[in-house]
Design an enzyme around this catalytic site. Structure first.
Site, PDB file in Angstrom:
ATOM      1  N   PHE A 158       0.893  -1.150   0.019  1.00 11.17           N
ATOM      2  CA  PHE A 158       0.108   0.021   0.006  1.00 11.17           C
ATOM      3  C   PHE A 158       0.824   1.312   0.022  1.00 11.17           C
ATOM      4  O   PHE A 158       1.743   1.467   0.755  1.00 11.17           O
ATOM      5  CB  PHE A 158      -0.747   0.076   1.226  1.00 11.17           C
ATOM      6  N   ASP A 159       0.525   2.173  -0.851  1.00 15.42           N
ATOM      7  CA  ASP A 159       1.077   3.533  -0.711  1.00 15.42           C
ATOM      8  C   ASP A 159       0.309   4.094   0.693  1.00 15.42           C
ATOM      9  O   ASP A 159      -0.611   3.540   1.090  1.00 15.42           O
ATOM     10  CB  ASP A 159       0.614   4.491  -2.019  1.00 15.42           C
ATOM     11  N   LEU A 160       0.842   4.980   1.312  1.00 18.91           N
ATOM     12  CA  LEU A 160       0.191   5.850   2.548  1.00 18.91           C
ATOM     13  C   LEU A 160      -0.690   7.032   2.411  1.00 18.91           C
ATOM     14  O   LEU A 160      -1.903   6.616   2.400  1.00 18.91           O
ATOM     15  CB  LEU A 160       1.478   6.109   3.368  1.00 18.91           C
TER      16      LEU A 160
END
Length: 223
Positions: A9-11
């Protein structure tokens, strides 16, 4: 046979809604140069890419001034901006489900790693993640592909059978999709963050989804 063992996941804009903290910190930094921001939403373009690049691109800063601006930004962000953050709707339930399904969840973000860990811990979701990889404070590791390379090196050390073919990247901007493309990985673009469907499609996302519930369904169908 499982298709995805690792979900990366990107944040910002994917797990978290970071706009308040990021824009407050940018406004704080720009005030040092007597730059007034009349429309806070004009700063949303800072969410996603490395900060140094954004100060140079959007305000014409030199490398030296961009470095200084990042330092000012961090004066605000490290204490206040970090907590001006909240989870995207439904994302905690999504993380819980994928975790229970046996997926190893990871984070790859252009935000400094120590900040990312503090944010996830403060929002009480850090425990869902196997590995959190972020940028270095000195800027030597801030591009998405560099952060992902660093993440993969750590995963290879932990898991003998790690393979990028068993991983998928989830993110809201073309930077995330380009990072996945660099490693010839599949990717999920999400429209509930700061990138449009057109941006994600044109970047080459494997699929573009509109909600955390859609992420759950898609990944659970592919494991």
């Amino acid at each position: 046979m499982r298709k995805y063992d690792y979900v990366i996941f990107d944040l910002d804009g994917t797990i978290t809604e970071p706009a308040e903290g990021i824009t407050n910190a940018i406004i704080y930094a720009l005030k040092k140069y007597n730059i007034q921001v009349d429309d806070r939403s004009s700063l949303f373009k800072f969410i996603g890419p490395p900060l140094r690049d954004s100060f140079k691109e959007f305000y014409g800063f030199s490398q030296e001034r961009a470095e200084e601006a990042v330092s000012f930004y961090r004066e605000y962000y490290k204490d206040r901006g970090l907590i001006e953050n909240e989870l995207m709707p439904g994302i905690k339930h999504c993380l819980e489900l994928l975790n229970k399904a046996g997926c190893k969840l990871c984070v790859a973000t252009s935000k400094p790693e120590e900040y990312a860990i503090k944010i996830l811990d403060n929002l009480q979701v850090l425990n869902f993640f196997d590995t959190v990889a972020g940028a270095s404070l000195d800027g030597s590791r801030d591009k998405k592909e560099l952060v992902m390379k660093y993440l993969f090196e750590r995963l290879k050390e932990k898991y003998e059978g790690f393979c990028v073919d068993k991983a998928v990247m989830v993110g809201d901007r073309h930077f995330d999709i380009y990072g996945a493309n660099y490693f010839k990985m599949e990717s999920i673009g999400v429209t509930f963050g700061y990138g449009s469907k057109d941006e994600l499609t044109e970047a080459g996302a494997t699929v573009v989804l509109d909600s955390s519930q859609d992420i759950e369904k898609y990944i659970l169908q592919n494991i």
